[in-house]
Design a protein around this motif. Structure first.
Motif, PDB file in Angstrom:
ATOM      1  N   UNK A 414       0.683  -1.160  -0.063  1.00  0.00           N
ATOM      2  CA  UNK A 414      -0.117   0.073  -0.031  1.00  0.00           C
ATOM      3  C   UNK A 414       0.965   1.310   0.114  1.00  0.00           C
ATOM      4  N   UNK A 415       0.510   2.121  -0.827  1.00  0.00           N
ATOM      5  CA  UNK A 415       1.276   3.404  -0.699  1.00  0.00           C
ATOM      6  C   UNK A 415       0.636   4.508   0.451  1.00  0.00           C
ATOM      7  N   UNK A 416       1.232   5.572   0.520  1.00  0.00           N
ATOM      8  CA  UNK A 416       0.838   6.588   1.579  1.00  0.00           C
ATOM      9  C   UNK A 416      -0.795   6.801   1.555  1.00  0.00           C
ATOM     10  N   UNK A 417      -1.155   6.806   0.372  1.00  0.00           N
ATOM     11  CA  UNK A 417      -2.748   7.081   0.275  1.00  0.00           C
ATOM     12  C   UNK A 417      -3.652   5.978   0.388  1.00  0.00           C
ATOM     13  N   UNK A 418      -3.101   4.723   0.674  1.00  0.00           N
ATOM     14  CA  UNK A 418      -4.037   3.485   0.952  1.00  0.00           C
ATOM     15  C   UNK A 418      -4.176   2.852  -0.438  1.00  0.00           C
ATOM     16  N   UNK A 419      -3.426   3.379  -1.588  1.00  0.00           N
ATOM     17  CA  UNK A 419      -3.761   2.877  -2.873  1.00  0.00           C
ATOM     18  C   UNK A 419      -2.711   1.527  -2.977  1.00  0.00           C
ATOM     19  N   UNK A 420      -3.038   0.405  -3.832  1.00  0.00           N
ATOM     20  CA  UNK A 420      -2.349  -0.757  -3.953  1.00  0.00           C
ATOM     21  C   UNK A 420      -1.128  -0.341  -4.837  1.00  0.00           C
ATOM     22  N   UNK A 421      -0.124  -1.073  -4.437  1.00  0.00           N
ATOM     23  CA  UNK A 421       1.195  -0.840  -5.059  1.00  0.00           C
ATOM     24  C   UNK A 421       1.949  -2.009  -5.086  1.00  0.00           C
ATOM     25  N   UNK A 422       2.246  -2.416  -6.417  1.00  0.00           N
ATOM     26  CA  UNK A 422       3.066  -3.702  -6.411  1.00  0.00           C
ATOM     27  C   UNK A 422       4.568  -3.429  -6.000  1.00  0.00           C
ATOM     28  N   UNK A 423       5.163  -4.689  -6.008  1.00  0.00           N
ATOM     29  CA  UNK A 423       6.765  -4.822  -5.508  1.00  0.00           C
ATOM     30  C   UNK A 423       7.487  -5.714  -6.539  1.00  0.00           C
ATOM     31  N   UNK A 424       8.650  -5.165  -7.041  1.00  0.00           N
ATOM     32  CA  UNK A 424       9.235  -6.161  -8.099  1.00  0.00           C
ATOM     33  C   UNK A 424       9.715  -7.272  -7.451  1.00  0.00           C
ATOM     34  N   UNK A 425       9.946  -7.390  -5.995  1.00  0.00           N
ATOM     35  CA  UNK A 425      10.425  -8.341  -5.218  1.00  0.00           C
ATOM     36  C   UNK A 425       9.403  -9.432  -4.880  1.00  0.00           C
ATOM     37  N   UNK A 426       8.248  -9.415  -5.298  1.00  0.00           N
ATOM     38  CA  UNK A 426       7.173 -10.288  -5.053  1.00  0.00           C
ATOM     39  C   UNK A 426       7.018 -11.435  -6.162  1.00  0.00           C
ATOM     40  N   UNK A 427       7.747 -12.528  -5.770  1.00  0.00           N
ATOM     41  CA  UNK A 427       8.051 -13.458  -6.857  1.00  0.00           C
ATOM     42  C   UNK A 427       7.646 -14.909  -6.330  1.00  0.00           C
ATOM     43  N   UNK A 428       6.342 -15.028  -5.730  1.00  0.00           N
ATOM     44  CA  UNK A 428       5.921 -16.212  -5.253  1.00  0.00           C
ATOM     45  C   UNK A 428       5.791 -17.361  -6.497  1.00  0.00           C
ATOM     46  N   UNK A 429       5.416 -16.916  -7.577  1.00  0.00           N
ATOM     47  CA  UNK A 429       5.374 -17.970  -8.611  1.00  0.00           C
ATOM     48  C   UNK A 429       6.732 -18.011  -9.404  1.00  0.00           C
ATOM     49  N   UNK A 430       8.010 -17.586  -8.776  1.00  0.00           N
ATOM     50  CA  UNK A 430       9.279 -17.458  -9.501  1.00  0.00           C
ATOM     51  C   UNK A 430       9.110 -16.607 -10.647  1.00  0.00           C
ATOM     52  N   UNK A 431       9.912 -16.648 -11.564  1.00  0.00           N
ATOM     53  CA  UNK A 431      10.051 -15.583 -12.745  1.00  0.00           C
ATOM     54  C   UNK A 431      10.887 -16.213 -14.135  1.00  0.00           C
ATOM     55  N   UNK A 432      10.643 -15.592 -15.051  1.00  0.00           N
ATOM     56  CA  UNK A 432      11.580 -16.109 -16.169  1.00  0.00           C
ATOM     57  C   UNK A 432      10.768 -17.181 -16.886  1.00  0.00           C
ATOM     58  N   UNK A 433      11.640 -17.892 -17.732  1.00  0.00           N
ATOM     59  CA  UNK A 433      11.035 -18.964 -18.451  1.00  0.00           C
ATOM     60  C   UNK A 433      10.492 -20.112 -17.775  1.00  0.00           C
ATOM     61  N   UNK A 434      10.818 -20.242 -16.687  1.00  0.00           N
ATOM     62  CA  UNK A 434      10.024 -21.480 -15.731  1.00  0.00           C
ATOM     63  C   UNK A 434       9.058 -20.956 -14.857  1.00  0.00           C
ATOM     64  N   UNK A 435       8.632 -19.771 -15.037  1.00  0.00           N
ATOM     65  CA  UNK A 435       7.475 -19.303 -14.028  1.00  0.00           C
ATOM     66  C   UNK A 435       6.496 -20.167 -14.137  1.00  0.00           C
TER      67      UNK A 435
END
Length: 490
Positions: A414-435
């Motif tokens: 969440x940002x300071x105004x309560x809006x949803x914000x993403x984070x590039x380190x959010x990788x629960x499904x992994x990343x790349x070709x083997x996501x």
């Protein structure tokens, strides 16, 4: 007799020393790490399991890229967002291989999507992604199936009348029916003994793959193949699951395929016919069987366990549950079915769902990769076909990326105004070709199931229970400890 004993002792000593020197010689060009023992490598140091805490402690000693040994096989471990991203995103194509773990290879025969490599993997994965799209993932088709199961789950839980229950079986049955409808074209009654057996087999296979028996089989396949133990039971249970899938395929073959196939098996059978005679095709009955098993297994456990964590965390943080209820009551004022798009109007609830995935992190340290080309990681030359473990737990708890990495805190999204914000380190499904192939399906399921449950119920601790255990049980998927909850209709 004395001479024979001396000879055997000398031979074993020679074998021991030669194995040790072989490992030390091989380790010269690899990143640093704990000294390996002959034959068992670092298995003893890691208590025959790869757990997040052990890898984190090693990273403090050896840095963000280091080597551990499973038997005589070196594993390059990557720690933290920067090191992991450099490998699986920056070098996505080069890191698209999957190590052929001895246990997984023998369980799956190297077929399907999860453990296959090269041309076979590319064809099977591309087909899987295309078919999920054709079946309506991201459209009304799959979403309506999820909504149906979510509503069935709400009705089943409401019928428990607020008594203390273990919710895990109810959840896993509902989630299993989502993937069943996509793969087989139909759902099961939760009382169906065949369905219950399939779910039980699923859970057993997931558990054994992450157990000490699995690690021992990976290190000593030539020995474990001949020894009794739970790993032998796993092969029998896997064969039962395959036999069920074969039966479903046979029914599909006997029935006339619809003009517009409505499940994965029909799509795959059509693909076999279409590519018949193509020498480059990998579409055959063995791959069909394993693709179905892969999707059913992965598509059931991961989402179901995440939802179990979700309810447990609502018990542990009732103030957060209150905030979700307040937002849902304000935004969702009608009784229509929940849609994936609703998350955009519910920033706080969406943040909580993401934080559940980050904090609970069912994937543990993730799944190993293998580089298909020579690459350089953090200055270390990594030769082709080296096993690499991008530690996802270290990414989702990286203190450089998360303000309070080991606390459950929806403010991370969440940002300071309560809006949803993403984070590039959010990788629960992994990343790349083997996501993870099922990433989008899992996202839909988590949103629709979680919001449907929280709109209908309040989750409270049973009477005289005051402690919520948020520690995990170490399996291939990190599970919560068993718990009971009272589900109160709102």
């Amino acid at each position: 007799m004395w001479f024979v004993q001396q000879f055997l002792f000398a031979f074993l000593l020679f074998l021991f020393v030669s194995k040790y020197l072989k490992i030390r010689w091989k380790a010269r060009s690899l990143p640093p790490g704990p000294p390996p023992f002959p034959l068992i490598g670092n298995l003893w140091t890691m208590s025959f399991n790869i757990c997040p805490e052990t890898l984190s402690k090693m990273a403090k000693l050896y840095g963000n890229i280091y080597t551990v040994w499973l038997g005589e096989t070196p594993i390059i471990v990557l720690h933290g967002y920067k090191a992991v991203r450099n490998a699986i995103v920056t070098n996505s194509e080069e890191m698209s291989g999957r190590p052929v773990s001895n246990f997984m290879k023998d369980i799956s025969n190297g077929k399907g999507i999860v453990v296959s490599n090269g041309h076979c993997w590319k064809q099977q994965r591309r087909f899987g992604m295309m078919t999920l799209r054709n079946l309506g993932l991201g459209k009304r088709g799959a979403e309506s199936r999820i909504q149906e199961e979510a509503q069935n789950l709400v009705e089943i839980l409401a019928a428990q009348n607020g008594k203390p229950i273990d919710v895990s079986s109810f959840i896993i049955n509902s989630v299993a029916n989502v993937i069943s409808s996509i793969v087989f074209g139909h759902r099961f009654s939760i009382d169906d003994p065949t369905f219950q057996k399939l779910v039980a087999i699923n859970q057993y296979l997931i558990d054994i793959l992450g157990s000490k028996w699995g690690r021992l089989y990976d290190a000593f396949p030539w020995l474990m193949k001949h020894l009794p133990g739970p790993h032998q039971t796993a092969f029998k249970k896997k064969e039962h699951l395959c036999n069920f899938v074969r039966h479903e395929i046979k029914i599909h073959q006997q029935d006339k395929s619809p003009e517009e196939p409505d499940d994965l098996i029909y799509h795959y059978l059509a693909q076999i016919t279409k590519t018949n005679g193509d020498p480059t095709s990998t579409f055959d009955m063995e791959n069909l069987n394993q693709v179905v098993v892969d999707l059913f297994t992965a598509g059931t456990e991961s989402t179901a366990i995440t939802l179990e964590w979700a309810i447990l965390l609502m018990l542990a943080y009732p103030n957060i549950q209150d905030k979700i209820h307040k937002e849902l009551d304000k935004v969702l004022q009608d009784s229509s079915a929940i849609t994936y798009e609703d998350r955009k109007r519910l920033p706080y609830t969406n943040a909580v769902i993401h934080e559940i995935q980050r904090f609970a992190n069912i994937a543990s340290v993730g799944v190993m990769r293998r580089n298909i080309k020579d690459i350089t990681l953090d200055g270390y030359p990594i030769k082709k076909n080296t096993n690499v473990l991008p530690n996802l737990d270290s990414v989702l708890h990286d203190p450089h990326c998360w303000e309070t990495p080991y606390k459950f805190n929806p403010e991370h999204f969440l940002d300071k105004d309560g809006n949803f914000k993403s984070n590039e380190a959010f990788l629960p499904f992994s990343a790349g070709h083997r996501i993870c192939l099922g990433e989008q399906l899992a996202r839909y399921e988590l949103v629709i199931f979680f919001i449907s449950l929280l709109r209908s119920f309040r989750f409270v601790l049973p009477e005289n229970v005051t402690y919520v255990n948020t520690n995990y049980v170490l399996k291939v998927i990190l599970k919560p400890h068993p718990y009971k909850v009272c589900i109160i209709q709102r």
